[in-house]
Design an enzyme around this catalytic site. Structure first.
Site, mmCIF file in Angstrom:
data_model
loop_
_atom_site.group_PDB
_atom_site.id
_atom_site.type_symbol
_atom_site.label_atom_id
_atom_site.label_comp_id
_atom_site.label_asym_id
_atom_site.label_seq_id
_atom_site.Cartn_x
_atom_site.Cartn_y
_atom_site.Cartn_z
ATOM 1 N N LYS A 1 -17.655 -8.538 -42.808
ATOM 2 C CA LYS A 1 -16.195 -8.478 -43.006
ATOM 3 C C LYS A 1 -15.759 -7.037 -43.188
ATOM 4 C CE LYS A 1 -16.263 -7.242 -47.524
ATOM 5 N NZ LYS A 1 -15.930 -5.872 -47.916
ATOM 6 N N ASP B 1 -17.425 -12.154 -52.552
ATOM 7 C CA ASP B 1 -17.173 -12.176 -51.105
ATOM 8 C C ASP B 1 -17.831 -13.357 -50.397
ATOM 9 O OD1 ASP B 1 -15.840 -9.734 -51.370
ATOM 10 O OD2 ASP B 1 -17.576 -8.547 -50.744
#
Ligand code: C5P
Length: 305
Positions: free
Chosen positions: A11, A141
């Site tokens: 990401k 995350d």
């Protein structure tokens, strides 16, 4: 039961608004995650007890990614087994392409892929909500690693909700030689706010400008809206990143920012051809160990057919 192979994406944070330090040691966030086409792959095979092997990018440096119970993959396996009331029996193999300690959530991607792979291997049939909860226990995350695409992250980043994005964007990731520790970068930001080097805040910077830009699909608007509150702290710890950001902009990036806690630099390209040219140019300037052209959004952790 045969092998289960799951891949999960890296990401970048196209917006990372960081609030004050909370009592639990985390910071309140308003962040927008974008999953990009750089993947780690987790293979789960039947086994006796747990075993784990790591291969690929950054996996061979001594102690860099320990293949033991401190690894997030191992912890994901134990957590799912406990949740489902099954024995933690599996032979796990992680093939890494996402560099470690790079601000790309590689370890979180591995943990998300492991939850999906073992849910299938063990037939535990944990629901989506259960998997998201287990993911949040593993790291801020990790839930985004399950969801992928583009998502708003609130809380400490673990509460994710999908975001409408009308485009696909091309990026070049400039990956530095040595990683940065996420807690060290957050700690530096706290010190910079305390001593006035950056303005103090009462809450995370809202994500609205980047959300609006994503809805338009425009690269120009996205370039103008990119924001990362951790960037000054990453630059303070690694002043050479300034040169890296400048190199990306000089080489024709629409914009460049530090990805998450860094030290990866994410350079937004005008289109796919520009990304290929930008990647070649950045590979030549000698500030990055590796340069990768990627695009996103891409889906979260899912089985490879
Ligand atoms: O959640 P995760 O284990 O990835 O976080 C690693 C570290 O990063 C935390 O221990 C904390 O120091 C820092 N962090 C933070 N605020 C967040 C997320 C992470 O301070 N929202």
């Amino acid at each position: 039961m045969s092998d289960v192979v799951v891949r999960a994406p890296a990401k970048i944070n196209v917006h990372l608004g960081v609030g004050p330090l909370r009592a639990d040691g985390f910071h309140a966030l308003h962040t927008v995650y974008l999953a990009v086409s750089l993947h780690d792959t987790v293979t789960a095979r039947p086994g006796e007890g747990l075993s784990l092997r790591m291969s690929g990018e950054g996996a061979d440096g001594p102690g860099l990614v320990p293949a033991d119970r401190t690894n997030l993959v191992w912890r994901a396996a134990e957590l799912l087994a406990r949740h489902a009331g099954v024995r933690a029996d599996a032979d796990l193999e992680v093939a890494k392409s996402i560099p470690v300690a790079a601000g790309l959530a590689g370890g979180s991607a591995d943990a998300a892929a492991t939850l999906v792979a073992l849910d299938t291997l063990w037939g535990t049939r944990a629901g989506r909500e259960d998997l998201l909860r287990l993911a949040a226990d593993l790291g801020s995350d990790v839930p985004f690693g399950l969801v992928g695409g583009v998502a708003l992250g609130t809380g400490r980043g673990e509460q994710v909700s999908p975001v409408l994005a009308a485009g696909r964007w091309h990026w070049v990731l400039g990956i530095a030689g040595e990683g940065l520790s996420t807690p060290a970068v957050y700690g530096e930001l706290d010190r910079m706010r305390a001593d006035g080097r950056v303005p103090d805040v009462t809450g995370p910077t809202p994500a609205e400008p980047v959300l609006a830009a994503l809805r338009t699909g425009s690269t120009t608007e996205l370039a103008a809206a990119l924001a990362n509150d951790l960037q000054p702290a990453a630059l303070a710890l690694r002043p050479d990143l300034r040169r890296a950001l400048r190199a990306a902009e000089d080489a024709g990036a629409r914009a460049a920012l530090v990805s998450g806690s860094g030290p990866t630099v994410a350079a937004l390209a005008a289109d796919e051809d520009s990304a290929v040219r930008l990647a070649a140019e950045l590979a030549g300037v000698g500030v990055f160990r590796t340069v990768r052209a990627v695009s996103g959004p891409v889906p979260g952790a899912r089985p490879v057919s």
